[in-house]
Design an enzyme around this catalytic site. Structure first.
Site, short mmCIF file in Angstrom:
data_model
loop_
_atom_site.label_atom_id
_atom_site.label_comp_id
_atom_site.label_asym_id
_atom_site.label_seq_id
_atom_site.Cartn_x
_atom_site.Cartn_y
_atom_site.Cartn_z
N ASP A 133 0.86 -1.18 0.00
CA ASP A 133 0.00 0.00 0.00
C ASP A 133 0.90 1.23 0.00
O ASP A 133 1.61 1.48 0.98
CB ASP A 133 -0.91 0.01 1.22
CG ASP A 133 -2.02 1.05 1.13
OD1 ASP A 133 -1.84 2.06 0.43
OD2 ASP A 133 -3.08 0.87 1.77
N ARG A 135 -0.13 4.44 -0.58
CA ARG A 135 -0.89 5.68 -0.52
C ARG A 135 -0.34 6.65 0.53
O ARG A 135 0.22 6.23 1.53
CB ARG A 135 -2.37 5.38 -0.25
CG ARG A 135 -3.08 4.81 -1.45
CD ARG A 135 -4.48 4.37 -1.12
NE ARG A 135 -4.50 3.20 -0.24
CZ ARG A 135 -5.61 2.56 0.10
NH1 ARG A 135 -6.78 2.98 -0.35
NH2 ARG A 135 -5.55 1.49 0.89
#
Length: 208
Positions: A133, A135
């Site tokens: 991930d 982000r």
């Protein structure tokens, strides 16, 4: 945590009325200086209430949001969030241009191919040389602060999202689950999210 703001000053905001099938929102664009990406806030109502603002932080998913892909639950989650905010009467959807949990569209489609070979969504990203991930949630805090929002009720199944947004100075007073769009094509994907990424999705939800 105090960090230099990521969004460009907008003395003349890019914003307009946006009628949708769920009702009318105001759309406002925020330009991220570091990446050159334009993120979006869909806003309903006045942000100066005594109560926490209902917020959905939604990462761009071209396949789910635009093409109604059944490989994920993204499209149904976005629809549900827009409908819920309209019914509630006020709130914000922060739409992040961070496709594929931040790895980009091309890598995301490559990861889909690996998933079709039996590799789960986390390991597929890692095998391609990306984080599971990638982000960045500072941009979320910067956008919310720009809108005058400091206290929120966050619609998410992801406790990491709560933790990341909180550390950038936004008070998350409550987390509201958003369980929609579960089916045969995405059940294994969601099981991985629950088992390996701490998403709050129960076995009962997955069996429904």
């Amino acid at each position: 945590m105090t960090e230099a703001p990521l969004i460009e000053a907008d003395d003349v905001p890019a914003e307009a009325r946006l009628p949708t099938k769920f009702g009318e929102f105001k759309i406002r664009v925020f330009h991220e200086v570091k990446t050159g990406l334009d993120h979006v806030a869909l806003i309903l109502g006045d942000m100066e209430g005594p109560d926490p603002v209902l917020v959905r932080v939604h990462s761009e998913c071209l396949t789910g949001d635009s093409f109604s892909s059944l490989r994920c639950d993204c499209g149904p989650q976005l629809d549900s969030a827009m409908k819920t905010i309209q019914e509630f009467g006020w709130g914000v959807i922060v739409y992040l241009r961070q496709e594929g949990r931040g790895i980009g569209l091309r890598a995301k489609i490559q990861a889909y191919n690996l998933q079709d070979q039996g590799i789960d969504t986390m390991d597929a990203n890692i095998l391609l040389g990306h984080p599971a991930d990638a982000r960045n949630y500072q941009i979320v805090a910067d956008i919310l602060k720009k809108l005058g929002v400091s206290r929120i009720n966050l619609m998410t199944n992801n406790p990491d999202k709560v933790e990341q947004i909180s550390k950038y100075g936004i008070t998350v007073e409550d987390r509201k689950s958003i369980i929609v769009g579960i089916g045969e094509e995405n059940r294994e994907y969601l099981i991985t999210k629950a088992d390996r990424m701490r998403h709050e999705i129960s076995e009962q939800d997955l069996d429904s």
